[in-house]
Enzyme design. Structure first.
Site, short mmCIF file in Angstrom:
data_model
loop_
_atom_site.label_atom_id
_atom_site.label_comp_id
_atom_site.label_asym_id
_atom_site.label_seq_id
_atom_site.Cartn_x
_atom_site.Cartn_y
_atom_site.Cartn_z
N GLU A 1 -5.21 1.15 2.42
CA GLU A 1 -5.01 0.15 3.47
C GLU A 1 -5.20 0.74 4.85
O GLU A 1 -5.83 0.14 5.72
CB GLU A 1 -3.61 -0.47 3.35
CG GLU A 1 -3.45 -1.79 4.11
CD GLU A 1 -3.15 -1.63 5.59
OE1 GLU A 1 -3.36 -2.60 6.33
OE2 GLU A 1 -2.71 -0.54 6.02
N ARG B 1 -9.01 -5.91 18.61
CA ARG B 1 -8.18 -6.77 17.76
C ARG B 1 -8.70 -8.19 17.95
O ARG B 1 -8.88 -8.65 19.08
CB ARG B 1 -6.72 -6.71 18.19
CG ARG B 1 -6.10 -5.34 18.02
CD ARG B 1 -5.60 -5.11 16.61
NE ARG B 1 -5.20 -3.72 16.44
CZ ARG B 1 -4.68 -3.24 15.32
NH1 ARG B 1 -4.51 -4.02 14.26
NH2 ARG B 1 -4.35 -1.98 15.22
N HIS C 1 0.83 -1.22 0.00
CA HIS C 1 0.00 0.00 0.00
C HIS C 1 0.86 1.26 0.00
O HIS C 1 1.85 1.34 0.73
CB HIS C 1 -1.01 0.01 1.16
CG HIS C 1 -0.44 0.01 2.54
ND1 HIS C 1 -0.24 1.16 3.26
CD2 HIS C 1 -0.03 -0.99 3.36
CE1 HIS C 1 0.25 0.87 4.45
NE2 HIS C 1 0.39 -0.44 4.55
N ASP D 1 -0.50 4.30 0.56
CA ASP D 1 -1.02 5.32 1.47
C ASP D 1 -0.32 5.17 2.83
O ASP D 1 0.23 4.11 3.14
CB ASP D 1 -2.54 5.22 1.63
CG ASP D 1 -3.01 3.93 2.30
OD1 ASP D 1 -2.43 2.86 2.00
OD2 ASP D 1 -3.96 3.97 3.10
N THR E 1 -15.45 25.84 33.78
CA THR E 1 -16.32 24.97 34.56
C THR E 1 -17.54 24.61 33.73
O THR E 1 -18.45 25.41 33.58
CB THR E 1 -16.73 25.65 35.88
OG1 THR E 1 -17.16 26.96 35.56
CG2 THR E 1 -15.58 25.71 36.85
N ASP F 1 6.11 1.54 6.71
CA ASP F 1 4.70 1.15 6.54
C ASP F 1 4.02 2.06 5.52
O ASP F 1 3.47 3.06 5.88
CB ASP F 1 4.01 1.23 7.91
CG ASP F 1 2.57 0.74 7.89
OD1 ASP F 1 2.15 0.15 6.89
OD2 ASP F 1 1.87 0.97 8.89
N1 BES Z 1 1.35 -2.74 8.16
C1 BES Z 1 0.30 -2.58 9.10
C2 BES Z 1 -0.10 -3.87 9.76
C3 BES Z 1 0.93 -4.51 10.65
C4 BES Z 1 1.82 -3.77 11.38
C5 BES Z 1 0.95 -5.86 10.73
C6 BES Z 1 2.75 -4.39 12.15
C7 BES Z 1 1.86 -6.49 11.53
C8 BES Z 1 2.78 -5.74 12.24
C9 BES Z 1 -0.91 -1.98 8.39
O1 BES Z 1 -0.57 -0.92 7.55
C10 BES Z 1 -1.85 -1.42 9.41
O2 BES Z 1 -1.50 -0.47 10.05
N2 BES Z 1 -3.04 -1.97 9.55
C11 BES Z 1 -4.04 -1.46 10.42
C12 BES Z 1 -5.36 -2.05 10.08
C13 BES Z 1 -6.27 -1.24 9.25
C14 BES Z 1 -7.64 -1.89 9.21
C15 BES Z 1 -6.35 0.21 9.55
C16 BES Z 1 -3.74 -1.82 11.84
O3 BES Z 1 -3.20 -2.90 12.11
O4 BES Z 1 -4.06 -0.99 12.70
MN MN Z 2 1.00 -1.39 6.38
MN MN Z 3 -0.24 0.85 8.88
#
Ligand code: BES
Ligand code: MN
Ligand code: MN
Length: 462
Positions: free
Chosen positions: A157, A332, A85, A87, A319, A124
């Site tokens: 993503e 999660r 991704h 983004d 206040t 990332d």
């Molecule tokens: N690359 C991450 C996911 C990740 C990070 C997997 C570290 C394993 C270890 C991905 O870009 C991400 O941030 N995913 C989101 C989920 C999404 C539905 C917003 C997340 O895990 O918060």
């Molecule tokens: Mn990612």
């Molecule tokens: Mn991420």
């Protein structure tokens, strides 16, 4: 020329190109950056073309585009699909960055003595998916590409991949592959290579608690009318018991309990608790009773407040008894929890525990399924062999706590094994200020990806 010497000769340019990509603030969550997200898609398109891909296309969706490209060298050869991704997460809060998030710089750190690239998206996922484009370029340039390759790089993503499902379903034939490579996770360490075989799912909720029809004087009304912030805090606090067990009825019903032997194997992964605490500057870890830190992250579901607001937060004191309070709460999930079901259980429970003095609204933002991938497929074996070659050590399988919702969809709809071939580290500060990616990780990643192609084609017997 070999891939390794091509890499050696071109590594400075490979870094400069990644810097150019990192300069584009492609934050998908914030409409302010819409043009930049599209610019990043164009950058990806151009780099695929330059590396030698055919049929490169910006595929429009109702949201941000998906960039597709491929190189079919021989229909009888195995095909690798690469997903990533372009983004990134918002860079806020900017003031906590040591250098501006979209002006990449190289800096040495204790963990990265050879230097790391500091920028939002460095690990990332720009730095990680770009390794695949550079590995592809190197294999093309050295006439060393042993497999067909397809690229699918998306731009949503970080906001839940809302339009990717539709794209995948509509393009099953085009995306057909023998294996899917995704570099968007991390390894245990440079000395401890690992391959991710589990990801958690997610249900992301937002709640609103409403008291009186307007903000009130906290002296005139305080103590006599519900304060929605106080109420919200109490409600949130009740979502976990003293053992950090989630109290939503039915929440654990579908959670797969691992066998003792599986748990033991997970816990054999190298993990130093005092080092872990030291890196985070915490005195003690915290989590569900009866589980180790590795298990709490890899195989247990959890619930966390991501943000909470309401009332007066400006300078000085005011206040006031606010009319409304809000929170963003994510859960999660692990196999076999279903995020739609969990979102419903949450909503029902959250409304049930609200006192009569307030009204509650609950909304589900997005979600995704957890995933477990095989550690014995041909793809996994090729990944294992590739890492063993470049790291000099056999990688071990691990389960990570993050989510890549699309992995479960790939398994279901494309029927090929996704390989979570990440080269980052958990200290890379993903989603945090000062995100970075080791230069060494970037370069060894490119080399390992090329090695994967070689091993995969050999294992496939082509
Ligand atoms: N690359 C991450 C996911 C990740 C990070 C997997 C570290 C394993 C270890 C991905 O870009 C991400 O941030 N995913 C989101 C989920 C999404 C539905 C917003 C997340 O895990 O918060
Ligand atoms: Mn990612
Ligand atoms: Mn991420």
């Amino acid at each position: 020329m070999s891939v390794a010497s091509y890499l050696e000769k071109n590594k400075d340019r490979f870094l400069q190109e990644l810097f150019d990509l990192l300069r584009i603030p492609s934050v998908s969550a914030d409409p302010k950056f819409k043009g930049d997200v599209v610019a990043a898609a164009n950058f990806v398109k151009n780099s695929l073309e330059k590396a030698g891909a055919d049929r490169v296309e910006i595929c429009d969706t109702p949201g941000f585009p998906i960039v597709y490209g491929e190189k079919i060298i021989n229909p009888n050869f195995p095909t690798v699909l690469v997903y990533g991704h372009y983004d990134v997460q918002p860079a806020d809060p900017y003031e906590l960055w040591d250098s501006p998030p979209f002006e990449p710089v190289l800096k040495k750190t204790a963990i990265h003595p050879e230097g790391a690239i500091f920028a939002r998206g460095a690990a990332d996922d720009k730095g990680q998916f770009y390794m695949h484009i550079k590995a592809f370029e190197a294999m093309m340039a050295t006439s060393d590409l042993p497999c067909n390759v397809k690229f699918m790089i998306e731009g949503e993503e970080e906001i839940g991949s809302d339009n990717l499902d539709q794209f995948v379903l509509a393009n099953k034939e085009r995306l057909k592959a023998d294996v899917i490579l995704i570099s968007d996770t991390h390894m245990i360490g440079m000395d401890n290579p690992s391959i991710t075989v589990g990801l958690r799912g997610m249900a992301y909720m937002e709640v609103e608690v409403c008291g009186a029809n307007r903000d009130l004087h906290s002296g005139t009304y305080g103590g006599a009318v519900a304060n929605p912030i106080n109420v919200l805090c109490k409600m949130i606090a009740s979502l976990k018991d003293e053992n950090e067990h989630i109290t939503i009825p039915g929440f654990y019903e579908k959670v797969q309990e691992l066998r003792a032997a599986q748990r033991q194997r997970l816990n054999e992964a190298p993990f130093d608790l005092s080092e872990y605490k030291g890196k985070l500057d915490i005195q003690e870890v915290h989590g569900e009773k009866g589980y180790s830190t590795i298990e709490r992250i890899g195989i247990r579901p959890t619930l966390d407040v991501n943000g909470i607001w309401g009332g007066y937060t400006g300078e000085g004191a005011k206040t006031v008894l606010p009319s409304k309070a809000f929170a963003k709460i994510s859960m999660r999930l692990v196999p076999d929890q279903d995020w739609h079901e969990i979102a419903t259980l949450f909503e029902t429970h959250f409304k049930a525990i609200a006192p009569a003095s307030v009204t509650v609204k609950v909304k589900a933002h997005h979600g995704g399924a957890p995933a477990v991938v095989s550690d014995s497929s041909l793809g996994y074996q090729a990944a294992e062999a590739a890492m063993e070659e470049t790291f000099g050590k056999r990688p071990i399988p691990t389960r990570e706590g993050g989510s890549i919702p699309i992995v479960a969809l790939f398994q279901k709809e494309l029927g090929s094994d996704p390989i979570l071939f990440g080269f980052g580290l958990d200290t890379d500060a993903l989603h945090s200020p000062n995100e970075h990616y080791g230069v060494k990780n970037y370069l060894i990643g490119i080399e390992t990806i090329a090695a994967f192609f070689r091993h995969f084609s050999t294992l496939q017997g082509k």
